[in-house]
Write an enzyme that holds these catalytic residues in place. Sequence first.
Site: not given
Length: 345
Positions: A240, A269, A301
């Site tokens: 993360r 993000e 991601h």
Amino acid sequence: MPKNDSPSVAMFSTHEFERPGFEHYAGSDLSMTYHETSLSEKTAPLAEGHDAVCCFSEDDVGAGAIRRLADAGIKLIALRSAGFNNVDLRAADRHAIPVVRVPAYSPSAVAEHAMALILCLNRKIHKAHNRVRELNFSLEGLEGFDLHGKTFGIIGTGKIGEQMARIAHGFGCKVIAFSKEKSDALVEEGWTEYLDFDEVIEQSDILSLHVPLTPETRHLIDEDALGRMKKHTMLINTGRGALIDAGALIRSLKKGGIGAAGLDVYEEEEGVFREDLSDQVLQDDTLARLLTFPNVLITSHQAFLTREALDNIAETTVDNILGYFRSAELRNEVRVDRNVASGAD
Ligand code: NAI
């Protein structure tokens, strides 16, 4: 909970790549309305007339959204993700809306992507590809290092970290790890050495992060941790974004403090990753700076994004939803007492 054999689900933040997995279940009396927009307090009324909502990691399932979902008669929040840090579990509990999730869908997908980042960064495949397309066949600046024999550090040896360890071992690396809970399988296999956090970050040539985001792990990799790493260490984050203090990473990279960084996740993000912003001006100066480093590789991601993982997400999500509405069974429930910012996807 009223029994309902044919529940209807409002799906938020849906991407084209997810649809085949879900459409496979179209005949199972589960009706789905796909929304590309993400869930928020503002968009929650789109769920009106449905029994459940189905959300992803980019949805904001905060108290405001949950209040409006309750007003719309929503009886279940089904996450297509493992993580639930974007859900206000206490608010869901107050409105008696259970939350279910997909605890694991493909640890291999994420670990393999981490290794893809490592190999690409190390052997500069992204640069070589661009060069060759322009008929520049020179090798200058493309030197990498052998992974074989290097020390590969893993922070967090859960489902994904364990796979990462196996992949690194397969490449002939010496595997060291720091994890709150040790992996029984890795301990039994005997080739992973568990050390304390400082030892792992100080000894690793490659360091890969696989812990969830919690208050404890936020900025785990800060100025101090970066300062302890070897000058050539390659730092990989598929966990993360907020596990790393991005400002401290930039300062370290600018002065040659670490060797390289491969990032599939980034602290800010939301609203950027997974979106096509190619005709816009990037407003995030930290991300813009990170994108300028020749030794930083960023993906949006996507570590989870394999066909197998998407099929598993769809299968478990549908099973969670039907289990609740048909049999009043809460499969893979996220309980309010587990309310930590997990950050898992
Ligand atoms: P897991 O729950 O199986 O493993 C997490 C491991 O971290 C456990 O071994 C636990 O003991 C350890 N841990 C937890 N807190 C710790 C701490 N403070 N210090 C040291 N160790 C700690 O989780 P899993 O499935 O392996 O996922 C790991 C992370 O990967 C997720 O939380 C998520 O952030 C990320 N992820 C990223 C994806 C992507 O597409 N980039 C997709 C799926 C997950």
